[in-house]
Every structure is written in structure tokens, then in C-alpha cells.
Design a protein around this motif. Structure first.
Motif, mmCIF file in Angstrom:
data_model
loop_
_atom_site.group_PDB
_atom_site.id
_atom_site.type_symbol
_atom_site.label_atom_id
_atom_site.label_comp_id
_atom_site.label_asym_id
_atom_site.label_seq_id
_atom_site.Cartn_x
_atom_site.Cartn_y
_atom_site.Cartn_z
ATOM 1 N N ILE A 32 0.844 -1.203 0.000
ATOM 2 C CA ILE A 32 0.000 0.000 0.000
ATOM 3 C C ILE A 32 0.877 1.250 0.000
ATOM 4 C CG2 ILE A 32 -1.718 1.319 1.306
ATOM 5 C CD1 ILE A 32 -2.706 -1.340 -0.056
ATOM 6 N N GLU A 33 1.946 1.232 0.768
ATOM 7 C CA GLU A 33 2.796 2.414 0.902
ATOM 8 C C GLU A 33 3.775 2.587 -0.266
ATOM 9 O OE1 GLU A 33 4.477 1.637 4.764
ATOM 10 O OE2 GLU A 33 2.864 2.747 5.769
ATOM 11 N N ALA A 65 -5.662 0.852 -4.247
ATOM 12 C CA ALA A 65 -5.789 2.290 -3.975
ATOM 13 C C ALA A 65 -6.751 2.935 -4.962
ATOM 14 C CB ALA A 65 -4.420 2.967 -4.046
ATOM 15 N N GLY A 66 -6.648 2.570 -6.224
ATOM 16 C CA GLY A 66 -7.549 3.111 -7.239
ATOM 17 C C GLY A 66 -8.996 2.735 -6.966
ATOM 18 N N ALA A 67 -9.219 1.508 -6.512
ATOM 19 C CA ALA A 67 -10.577 1.072 -6.181
ATOM 20 C C ALA A 67 -11.131 1.873 -5.002
ATOM 21 C CB ALA A 67 -10.586 -0.421 -5.860
ATOM 22 N N ASP A 77 -5.643 14.534 -5.331
ATOM 23 C CA ASP A 77 -4.820 15.549 -4.676
ATOM 24 C C ASP A 77 -4.138 14.891 -3.473
ATOM 25 O OD1 ASP A 77 -6.688 16.421 -2.084
ATOM 26 O OD2 ASP A 77 -7.847 15.751 -3.837
ATOM 27 N N ASP A 78 -3.158 15.545 -2.902
ATOM 28 C CA ASP A 78 -2.383 14.958 -1.798
ATOM 29 C C ASP A 78 -3.255 14.502 -0.638
ATOM 30 O OD1 ASP A 78 -0.039 15.305 -3.196
ATOM 31 O OD2 ASP A 78 0.563 17.119 -2.115
ATOM 32 N N ASN A 79 -4.237 15.307 -0.285
ATOM 33 C CA ASN A 79 -5.121 14.981 0.822
ATOM 34 C C ASN A 79 -5.920 13.702 0.539
ATOM 35 O OD1 ASN A 79 -5.617 15.883 3.397
ATOM 36 N ND2 ASN A 79 -7.417 17.095 2.816
ATOM 37 N N SER A 80 -6.461 13.588 -0.662
ATOM 38 C CA SER A 80 -7.256 12.411 -1.038
ATOM 39 C C SER A 80 -6.389 11.163 -1.125
ATOM 40 C CB SER A 80 -7.958 12.661 -2.374
ATOM 41 O OG SER A 80 -8.888 13.701 -2.260
ATOM 42 N N ILE A 81 -5.180 11.321 -1.616
ATOM 43 C CA ILE A 81 -4.258 10.186 -1.698
ATOM 44 C C ILE A 81 -3.932 9.677 -0.293
ATOM 45 C CG2 ILE A 81 -1.880 9.534 -2.287
ATOM 46 C CD1 ILE A 81 -2.212 11.405 -4.761
ATOM 47 N N ARG A 82 -3.679 10.583 0.632
ATOM 48 C CA ARG A 82 -3.413 10.190 2.024
ATOM 49 C C ARG A 82 -4.633 9.519 2.654
ATOM 50 N NH1 ARG A 82 -0.606 14.994 2.020
ATOM 51 N NH2 ARG A 82 -2.282 16.163 3.001
ATOM 52 N N ILE A 87 -7.280 4.584 4.633
ATOM 53 C CA ILE A 87 -8.378 3.604 4.604
ATOM 54 C C ILE A 87 -7.804 2.205 4.430
ATOM 55 C CG2 ILE A 87 -10.333 2.757 3.226
ATOM 56 C CD1 ILE A 87 -11.011 5.777 2.710
ATOM 57 N N ALA A 88 -6.872 2.075 3.502
ATOM 58 C CA ALA A 88 -6.273 0.762 3.235
ATOM 59 C C ALA A 88 -5.441 0.277 4.415
ATOM 60 C CB ALA A 88 -5.429 0.823 1.967
ATOM 61 N N ILE A 89 -4.558 1.111 4.920
ATOM 62 C CA ILE A 89 -3.640 0.699 5.984
ATOM 63 C C ILE A 89 -4.385 0.380 7.281
ATOM 64 C CG2 ILE A 89 -1.817 1.548 7.536
ATOM 65 C CD1 ILE A 89 -0.524 2.776 5.049
ATOM 66 N N ASN A 90 -5.442 1.106 7.568
ATOM 67 C CA ASN A 90 -6.215 0.840 8.785
ATOM 68 C C ASN A 90 -7.037 -0.441 8.696
ATOM 69 O OD1 ASN A 90 -5.219 3.068 10.127
ATOM 70 N ND2 ASN A 90 -6.928 4.375 9.545
#
Length: 176
Positions: A32-33, A65-67, A77-82, A87-90
Motif C-alpha cells: 500500500i505504501e 488504492a484506485g478502487a 490531490d495529496d489529501n485524497s491520496i493520504r 483507509i487501506a492501511i487501517n
């Protein structure tokens, strides 16, 4: 008879072998990272909310991530990517529910079935091959389905693999 014996041997040996969920999560988190063009494969559990069907699949970390971006209507944007990464990492269970058909299609649910995976693992002697994988290991294939089957099998055995998107077709071991 020989084939049945091989299948039973594999079934018994894998039933006694358990991979630490922490190791699987660590590999998942690395995927993910990862932000390079060398993308790591992950195994996740996907529920299609529209059909109610749940299955385990292998996909690249950036496809997941795309899904997530599509499911949650996130931009890039940076905020949405983070936010998508968070969401994935948690999600330590690696279980996702998707309603968006765009999100589901991004994951590639139709590329192979669990029956395909079981047959593949039995005929390729995946447990024997798993013991031979090391930091020098790579495999060239032009068959995307075959690559996913190898990546899925290896991931579930604690081995992280990836594919270089710039020079596609080579599945490689990801060293620590």
C-alpha cells in the motif's frame, strides 16, 4: 493415484503451515505504501455489495488504492491520496466491501477463480517452489493470469512479490 497423493501431501503440508497474520499485514502495508513503478501484489478479501459475493483476490497495491478512490469518490490531490492510503492501511483484515462497479472492475475480480488457484497450486507444486524463492528469484511470463496465481500463492505463504510496470512481465521477489 500419484496425482491424488501429491494433492493430499500438499493439502496436509499447507494445513499444518500457518503464516503469521502480522507478516501478511506487514507485506500488505508495504504494498500500500509503495509509490514506485515496481508494484507489489496484495491478497485481499472483496465483497461485491451488489451481488453479495465475497472472494479472495490478488491485485496490485495501486489497483486497490484506485478502487478505494473510486468507491469513496476521492480525487488524486495529496489529501485524497493520504485518505485512500489511510483507509487501506487501517484495514488490518484486508477485507473490503465495494459497491462501485468502477472500483470492483479496477481490482480485476474476473481474472481467475479460486478453483483456478487451487488447481494451479496443486499442479505447480507451489509449496516446494516457495522454499526455493530467495532475493535472486524472478520469473518471466507474458500471461497476466499466471502471474496473479503465482503472486497470490506466494503472498498467502508470506512472500511479497511485485511487477515492474515499466518492464512488465517479470514477477520478482521483494526483499526486505
Amino acid at each position: 493415484m500419484t496425482r491424488l497423493l501429491i494433492i493430499l501431501t500438499i493439502a496436509v503440508s499447507t494445513s499444518w503451515t500457518t503464516i503469521d497474520e502480522g507478516k501478511l499485514y506487514d507485506n500488505y502495508k508495504k504494498a500500500i505504501e509503495n509509490e514506485s513503478t515496481f508494484q507489489y501484489f496484495v491478497v485481499i478479501h472483496v465483497t461485491d455489495v451488489n451481488t453479495g459475493q465475497t472472494r479472495e483476490i490478488c491485485t496490485k497495491g495501486n489497483f486497490l488504492a484506485g478502487a478505494i478512490h473510486r468507491e469513496y469518490n476521492l480525487g488524486y490531490d495529496d489529501n485524497s491520496i493520504r485518505k485512500a492510503e489511510k483507509i487501506a492501511i487501517n484495514n488490518r483484515t484486508r477485507a473490503f466491501k465495494f459497491k462501485s462497479l468502477e472500483a470492483i472492475n479496477n481490482l480485476g475480480l474476473d481474472r481467475y477463480s479460486m478453483t483456478d488457484l487451487k488447481e494451479f497450486e496443486a499442479t505447480t507444486k507451489i509449496d516446494q517452489l516457495t522454499g526455493q524463492v530467495n532475493k535472486e528469484w524472478k520469473m518471466r511470463t507474458t500471461d497476466d493470469k499466471e502471474m496473479l496465481l503465482y503472486a497470490h500463492s506466494f503472498f498467502n505463504r508470506g512472500i511479497l512479490t511485485g511487477e515492474n510496470d515499466c518492464f512488465g512481465g517479470t514477477l520478482e521477489f521483494v526483499s526486505k
